[in-house]
Design a protein around this motif. Sequence first.
Motif, PDB file in Angstrom:
ATOM      1  N   GLY A  92       0.444  -1.288  -0.212  1.00 31.42           N
ATOM      2  CA  GLY A  92      -0.062  -0.102  -0.423  1.00 31.42           C
ATOM      3  C   GLY A  92       1.179   1.671   0.056  1.00 31.42           C
ATOM      4  O   GLY A  92      -0.085   2.391  -0.253  1.00 31.42           O
ATOM      5  N   GLY A  93       1.873   1.280   0.395  1.00 30.63           N
ATOM      6  CA  GLY A  93       2.839   2.074   0.203  1.00 30.63           C
ATOM      7  C   GLY A  93       2.695   2.861  -1.094  1.00 30.63           C
ATOM      8  O   GLY A  93       2.889   2.594  -1.795  1.00 30.63           O
ATOM      9  N   LEU A  94       4.026   3.886  -1.392  1.00 35.39           N
ATOM     10  CA  LEU A  94       4.299   4.158  -2.659  1.00 35.39           C
ATOM     11  C   LEU A  94       5.733   4.027  -3.075  1.00 35.39           C
ATOM     12  O   LEU A  94       7.066   4.332  -2.499  1.00 35.39           O
ATOM     13  CB  LEU A  94       4.361   5.925  -2.566  1.00 35.39           C
ATOM     14  CG  LEU A  94       2.450   6.411  -2.560  1.00 35.39           C
ATOM     15  CD1 LEU A  94       2.656   8.160  -2.530  1.00 35.39           C
ATOM     16  CD2 LEU A  94       1.923   6.046  -3.282  1.00 35.39           C
ATOM     17  N   VAL A  95       5.967   3.980  -4.371  1.00 36.16           N
ATOM     18  CA  VAL A  95       6.559   3.356  -5.048  1.00 36.16           C
ATOM     19  C   VAL A  95       6.865   4.862  -6.453  1.00 36.16           C
ATOM     20  O   VAL A  95       6.625   4.252  -7.507  1.00 36.16           O
ATOM     21  CB  VAL A  95       7.467   2.043  -5.435  1.00 36.16           C
ATOM     22  CG1 VAL A  95       8.272   2.414  -6.649  1.00 36.16           C
ATOM     23  CG2 VAL A  95       7.005   0.625  -4.205  1.00 36.16           C
ATOM     24  N   LEU A  96       8.365   5.291  -5.990  1.00 40.80           N
ATOM     25  CA  LEU A  96       7.815   6.796  -6.744  1.00 40.80           C
ATOM     26  C   LEU A  96       6.801   7.191  -7.555  1.00 40.80           C
ATOM     27  O   LEU A  96       6.420   7.799  -8.798  1.00 40.80           O
ATOM     28  CB  LEU A  96       9.055   5.634  -8.158  1.00 40.80           C
ATOM     29  CG  LEU A  96      10.153   5.523  -7.872  1.00 40.80           C
ATOM     30  CD1 LEU A  96      10.894   4.800  -9.527  1.00 40.80           C
ATOM     31  CD2 LEU A  96      10.811   6.497  -7.471  1.00 40.80           C
ATOM     32  N   GLY A  97       6.080   7.484  -6.782  1.00 43.15           N
ATOM     33  CA  GLY A  97       4.379   8.012  -6.724  1.00 43.15           C
ATOM     34  C   GLY A  97       3.491   6.898  -6.891  1.00 43.15           C
ATOM     35  O   GLY A  97       2.438   7.287  -6.757  1.00 43.15           O
ATOM     36  N   MET A  98       4.181   5.454  -7.148  1.00 43.66           N
ATOM     37  CA  MET A  98       2.495   4.980  -7.578  1.00 43.66           C
ATOM     38  C   MET A  98       2.526   4.090  -6.410  1.00 43.66           C
ATOM     39  O   MET A  98       3.652   3.492  -5.671  1.00 43.66           O
ATOM     40  CB  MET A  98       3.798   3.970  -8.806  1.00 43.66           C
ATOM     41  CG  MET A  98       4.058   4.873 -10.087  1.00 43.66           C
ATOM     42  SD  MET A  98       4.675   3.794 -11.115  1.00 43.66           S
ATOM     43  CE  MET A  98       6.559   3.421 -10.152  1.00 43.66           C
ATOM     44  N   ARG A  99       1.541   3.467  -6.315  1.00 43.91           N
ATOM     45  CA  ARG A  99       0.748   2.565  -4.793  1.00 43.91           C
ATOM     46  C   ARG A  99       1.738   1.721  -5.616  1.00 43.91           C
ATOM     47  O   ARG A  99       1.395   0.760  -6.958  1.00 43.91           O
ATOM     48  CB  ARG A  99      -0.908   2.575  -5.017  1.00 43.91           C
ATOM     49  CG  ARG A  99      -1.759   3.344  -4.706  1.00 43.91           C
ATOM     50  CD  ARG A  99      -2.668   3.526  -4.362  1.00 43.91           C
ATOM     51  NE  ARG A  99      -3.232   2.732  -2.640  1.00 43.91           N
ATOM     52  CZ  ARG A  99      -4.331   2.287  -3.284  1.00 43.91           C
ATOM     53  NH1 ARG A  99      -4.947   1.847  -4.146  1.00 43.91           N
ATOM     54  NH2 ARG A  99      -4.322   0.959  -1.971  1.00 43.91           N
ATOM     55  N   ASP A 100       2.000   0.379  -4.729  1.00 40.70           N
ATOM     56  CA  ASP A 100       2.602  -0.529  -4.840  1.00 40.70           C
ATOM     57  C   ASP A 100       2.192  -1.760  -3.888  1.00 40.70           C
ATOM     58  O   ASP A 100       1.676  -1.593  -2.636  1.00 40.70           O
ATOM     59  CB  ASP A 100       4.028  -0.413  -4.904  1.00 40.70           C
ATOM     60  CG  ASP A 100       5.221  -1.725  -4.908  1.00 40.70           C
ATOM     61  OD1 ASP A 100       4.533  -1.946  -5.533  1.00 40.70           O
ATOM     62  OD2 ASP A 100       5.168  -2.182  -3.684  1.00 40.70           O
TER      63      ASP A 100
END
Length: 125
Positions: A88-96
């Motif tokens: 549910g975190g963000l990787v480079l602004g993308m949900r993941d």
Amino acid sequence: MLTTYAKVMGIILVAIGILGFIPGIAPDGMLFGIFMVNAWHNIVHLFSGAVFLAVAFSDNWELTRKVVLAFAIIYGLVTILGFFTPDGGLVLGMRDNMADDILHLAITASALLIALPQRRPTLMR
């Protein structure tokens, strides 16, 4: 085989990018109820797919190979970042989430397997 791979990946990524914007297919940001997406994630898939399609139809095998290898590196880095990001975190602004990470790892591995051979295949005579 390389250009076929780029065409298939391009079609899949463009389709996934479009589907991610359809609320019935990605309710609450969960594409197919499995993959976490948001608008930025969908745009990245659309862009990735468009680039894959552009090089696949360019008739330039070396360019296609370089782009597929570049995407292997990029998706590899996104995979690594994703493994260190909580669901549910963000990787480079993308949900993941972990499903995204596994899919990105599969894209990385398949791109490397297809693009690493150094020589362009030749036709048998």
